[in-house]
Design a protein around this motif. Sequence first.
Motif, PDB file in Angstrom:
ATOM      1  N   MET A   1       0.850  -1.198   0.000  1.00  0.00           N
ATOM      2  CA  MET A   1       0.000   0.000   0.000  1.00  0.00           C
ATOM      3  C   MET A   1       0.884   1.246   0.000  1.00  0.00           C
ATOM      4  O   MET A   1       1.816   1.354   0.793  1.00  0.00           O
ATOM      5  N   THR A   2       0.610   2.175  -0.910  1.00  0.00           N
ATOM      6  CA  THR A   2       1.396   3.393  -0.983  1.00  0.00           C
ATOM      7  C   THR A   2       1.088   4.313   0.187  1.00  0.00           C
ATOM      8  O   THR A   2       0.094   4.142   0.896  1.00  0.00           O
ATOM      9  N   GLU A   3       1.966   5.298   0.360  1.00  0.00           N
ATOM     10  CA  GLU A   3       1.775   6.242   1.469  1.00  0.00           C
ATOM     11  C   GLU A   3       0.511   7.068   1.284  1.00  0.00           C
ATOM     12  O   GLU A   3      -0.208   7.346   2.243  1.00  0.00           O
ATOM     13  N   GLU A   4       0.211   7.438   0.039  1.00  0.00           N
ATOM     14  CA  GLU A   4      -0.996   8.217  -0.232  1.00  0.00           C
ATOM     15  C   GLU A   4      -2.249   7.402   0.055  1.00  0.00           C
ATOM     16  O   GLU A   4      -3.228   7.895   0.629  1.00  0.00           O
ATOM     17  N   ALA A   5      -2.231   6.120  -0.326  1.00  0.00           N
ATOM     18  CA  ALA A   5      -3.386   5.261  -0.072  1.00  0.00           C
ATOM     19  C   ALA A   5      -3.594   5.052   1.418  1.00  0.00           C
ATOM     20  O   ALA A   5      -4.723   5.054   1.912  1.00  0.00           O
ATOM     21  N   ALA A   6      -2.484   4.886   2.159  1.00  0.00           N
ATOM     22  CA  ALA A   6      -2.595   4.729   3.609  1.00  0.00           C
ATOM     23  C   ALA A   6      -3.152   5.996   4.257  1.00  0.00           C
ATOM     24  O   ALA A   6      -3.982   5.928   5.175  1.00  0.00           O
ATOM     25  N   GLY A   7      -2.711   7.155   3.770  1.00  0.00           N
ATOM     26  CA  GLY A   7      -3.233   8.412   4.309  1.00  0.00           C
ATOM     27  C   GLY A   7      -4.706   8.591   4.016  1.00  0.00           C
ATOM     28  O   GLY A   7      -5.471   9.048   4.869  1.00  0.00           O
ATOM     29  N   ALA A   8      -5.119   8.198   2.801  1.00  0.00           N
ATOM     30  CA  ALA A   8      -6.539   8.305   2.446  1.00  0.00           C
ATOM     31  C   ALA A   8      -7.384   7.369   3.289  1.00  0.00           C
ATOM     32  O   ALA A   8      -8.484   7.724   3.738  1.00  0.00           O
ATOM     33  N   GLU A   9      -6.859   6.148   3.536  1.00  0.00           N
ATOM     34  CA  GLU A   9      -7.601   5.194   4.360  1.00  0.00           C
ATOM     35  C   GLU A   9      -7.736   5.693   5.794  1.00  0.00           C
ATOM     36  O   GLU A   9      -8.794   5.552   6.422  1.00  0.00           O
ATOM     37  N   THR A  10      -6.662   6.293   6.310  1.00  0.00           N
ATOM     38  CA  THR A  10      -6.720   6.850   7.665  1.00  0.00           C
ATOM     39  C   THR A  10      -7.719   7.990   7.749  1.00  0.00           C
ATOM     40  O   THR A  10      -8.488   8.097   8.715  1.00  0.00           O
ATOM     41  N   PHE A  11      -7.745   8.838   6.728  1.00  0.00           N
ATOM     42  CA  PHE A  11      -8.684   9.954   6.704  1.00  0.00           C
ATOM     43  C   PHE A  11     -10.119   9.457   6.683  1.00  0.00           C
ATOM     44  O   PHE A  11     -10.985   9.974   7.400  1.00  0.00           O
ATOM     45  N   ILE A  12     -10.375   8.416   5.876  1.00  0.00           N
ATOM     46  CA  ILE A  12     -11.730   7.861   5.795  1.00  0.00           C
ATOM     47  C   ILE A  12     -12.135   7.235   7.124  1.00  0.00           C
ATOM     48  O   ILE A  12     -13.280   7.374   7.577  1.00  0.00           O
ATOM     49  N   SER A  13     -11.193   6.547   7.776  1.00  0.00           N
ATOM     50  CA  SER A  13     -11.513   5.946   9.081  1.00  0.00           C
ATOM     51  C   SER A  13     -11.840   7.011  10.107  1.00  0.00           C
ATOM     52  O   SER A  13     -12.721   6.814  10.959  1.00  0.00           O
ATOM     53  N   HIS A  14     -11.151   8.161  10.047  1.00  0.00           N
ATOM     54  CA  HIS A  14     -11.466   9.268  10.955  1.00  0.00           C
ATOM     55  C   HIS A  14     -12.859   9.821  10.674  1.00  0.00           C
ATOM     56  O   HIS A  14     -13.600  10.142  11.621  1.00  0.00           O
ATOM     57  N   LEU A  15     -13.215   9.926   9.415  1.00  0.00           N
ATOM     58  CA  LEU A  15     -14.553  10.406   9.065  1.00  0.00           C
ATOM     59  C   LEU A  15     -15.628   9.438   9.561  1.00  0.00           C
ATOM     60  O   LEU A  15     -16.676   9.863  10.062  1.00  0.00           O
ATOM     61  N   VAL A  16     -15.365   8.135   9.431  1.00  0.00           N
ATOM     62  CA  VAL A  16     -16.328   7.140   9.920  1.00  0.00           C
ATOM     63  C   VAL A  16     -16.469   7.234  11.429  1.00  0.00           C
ATOM     64  O   VAL A  16     -17.586   7.178  11.975  1.00  0.00           O
ATOM     65  N   GLU A  17     -15.335   7.398  12.118  1.00  0.00           N
ATOM     66  CA  GLU A  17     -15.380   7.535  13.574  1.00  0.00           C
ATOM     67  C   GLU A  17     -16.131   8.799  13.980  1.00  0.00           C
ATOM     68  O   GLU A  17     -16.940   8.778  14.921  1.00  0.00           O
ATOM     69  N   LEU A  18     -15.893   9.902  13.255  1.00  0.00           N
ATOM     70  CA  LEU A  18     -16.606  11.143  13.547  1.00  0.00           C
ATOM     71  C   LEU A  18     -18.100  10.982  13.321  1.00  0.00           C
ATOM     72  O   LEU A  18     -18.917  11.446  14.133  1.00  0.00           O
ATOM     73  N   ARG A  19     -18.475  10.290  12.252  1.00  0.00           N
ATOM     74  CA  ARG A  19     -19.890  10.042  11.991  1.00  0.00           C
ATOM     75  C   ARG A  19     -20.524   9.235  13.116  1.00  0.00           C
ATOM     76  O   ARG A  19     -21.625   9.552  13.588  1.00  0.00           O
ATOM     77  N   ASP A  20     -19.831   8.199  13.558  1.00  0.00           N
ATOM     78  CA  ASP A  20     -20.367   7.356  14.634  1.00  0.00           C
ATOM     79  C   ASP A  20     -20.542   8.156  15.923  1.00  0.00           C
ATOM     80  O   ASP A  20     -21.545   8.000  16.629  1.00  0.00           O
ATOM     81  N   ARG A  21     -19.588   9.006  16.227  1.00  0.00           N
ATOM     82  CA  ARG A  21     -19.680   9.810  17.444  1.00  0.00           C
ATOM     83  C   ARG A  21     -20.822  10.820  17.353  1.00  0.00           C
ATOM     84  O   ARG A  21     -21.537  11.065  18.334  1.00  0.00           O
ATOM     85  N   LEU A  22     -21.004  11.417  16.174  1.00  0.00           N
ATOM     86  CA  LEU A  22     -22.105  12.352  15.989  1.00  0.00           C
ATOM     87  C   LEU A  22     -23.448  11.650  16.098  1.00  0.00           C
ATOM     88  O   LEU A  22     -24.400  12.191  16.682  1.00  0.00           O
ATOM     89  N   VAL A  23     -23.528  10.433  15.563  1.00  0.00           N
ATOM     90  CA  VAL A  23     -24.771   9.665  15.650  1.00  0.00           C
ATOM     91  C   VAL A  23     -25.080   9.331  17.108  1.00  0.00           C
ATOM     92  O   VAL A  23     -26.229   9.466  17.570  1.00  0.00           O
ATOM     93  N   LYS A  24     -24.070   8.902  17.856  1.00  0.00           N
ATOM     94  CA  LYS A  24     -24.284   8.565  19.267  1.00  0.00           C
ATOM     95  C   LYS A  24     -24.689   9.795  20.076  1.00  0.00           C
ATOM     96  O   LYS A  24     -25.567   9.724  20.943  1.00  0.00           O
ATOM     97  N   ALA A  25     -24.051  10.928  19.794  1.00  0.00           N
ATOM     98  CA  ALA A  25     -24.426  12.162  20.496  1.00  0.00           C
ATOM     99  C   ALA A  25     -25.864  12.553  20.150  1.00  0.00           C
ATOM    100  O   ALA A  25     -26.628  12.967  21.036  1.00  0.00           O
ATOM    101  N   SER A  26     -26.250  12.413  18.882  1.00  0.00           N
ATOM    102  CA  SER A  26     -27.614  12.751  18.470  1.00  0.00           C
ATOM    103  C   SER A  26     -28.639  11.821  19.113  1.00  0.00           C
ATOM    104  O   SER A  26     -29.727  12.259  19.496  1.00  0.00           O
ATOM    105  N   ILE A  27     -28.271  10.549  19.261  1.00  0.00           N
ATOM    106  CA  ILE A  27     -29.184   9.606  19.906  1.00  0.00           C
ATOM    107  C   ILE A  27     -29.399   9.997  21.369  1.00  0.00           C
ATOM    108  O   ILE A  27     -30.527   9.931  21.889  1.00  0.00           O
ATOM    109  N   GLY A  28     -28.339  10.413  22.045  1.00  0.00           N
ATOM    110  CA  GLY A  28     -28.476  10.849  23.434  1.00  0.00           C
ATOM    111  C   GLY A  28     -29.402  12.047  23.562  1.00  0.00           C
ATOM    112  O   GLY A  28     -30.240  12.107  24.466  1.00  0.00           O
TER     113      GLY A  28
END
Length: 251
Positions: free
Chosen positions: A1-28
């Motif tokens: 995996m290239t460095e750019e692909a790894a960076g893109a994957e990390t960025f996407i994982s952060h976005l998914v984590e942010l989405r999950d946290r926003l969903v949990k906060a909204s549910i509360g």
Amino acid sequence: MTEEAAGAETFISHLVELRDRLVKASIGIAIACAALFIWPGPSHVYDLLAMPMVASLPAGSKMIATGVISPFLVPMKVTLLLAFIISLPWVFYQLWAFIAPGLYIHEKRLVLPLVISSSLLFIAGVAFCYFFVFGRVFQFIGEFAPSSIAVTPDIENYLDFVMSMCLAFGATFEVPVVVVILVRMGIVTVEKLKSIRSYVIVGAFVIAAIVTPPDVVSQLALAIPMCLLFELGLLVAPIFARVTRTPEEAA
């Protein structure tokens, strides 16, 4: 995996984590809102919020609704605002939990104390505004109303005023948390903050003049607590930094 692909994957994982946290906060928030709808109900929630204003009105006066759907929409907004305040500890926890994976182990020790203190200070700011500031501000403003004017505030304008004031007081009561974070992260020292105390006091009065109505009572009611909370942050920051320091820092 290239460095750019790894960076893109990390960025996407952060976005998914942010989405999950926003969903949990909204549910509360949704759970708290549903509980308020069941008891005591939106109309009673608004009556509670309107008590400081109604108490300062002339005898027999009431607030009015100029919009067609205002009697329905405004209590709903008030209920949502109160639900947000009630679920604030859960929302703050989701925020800190999103940031925590990028912190060191000793920095993660800050999460729980900061979540608790942030929530308590915000709620304390809102409570201070509701129980102490509103009654005095409305009474002060009502004394200037000529006898030829019927004081009948519109509920939408009142809601906008109350929301802005509560959010302003809640946010400014976070001053000690900001001071503690700045000192603990090594961004600024306590001695440096003490040396700019006079500028902080001037800034507190400038902020109070911007976010509060143009009356002396509300401006002093916001500026003075900000100055006192800044001093509290200066006292707590060294203790907090000492308690949470790592073995390397202690050495």
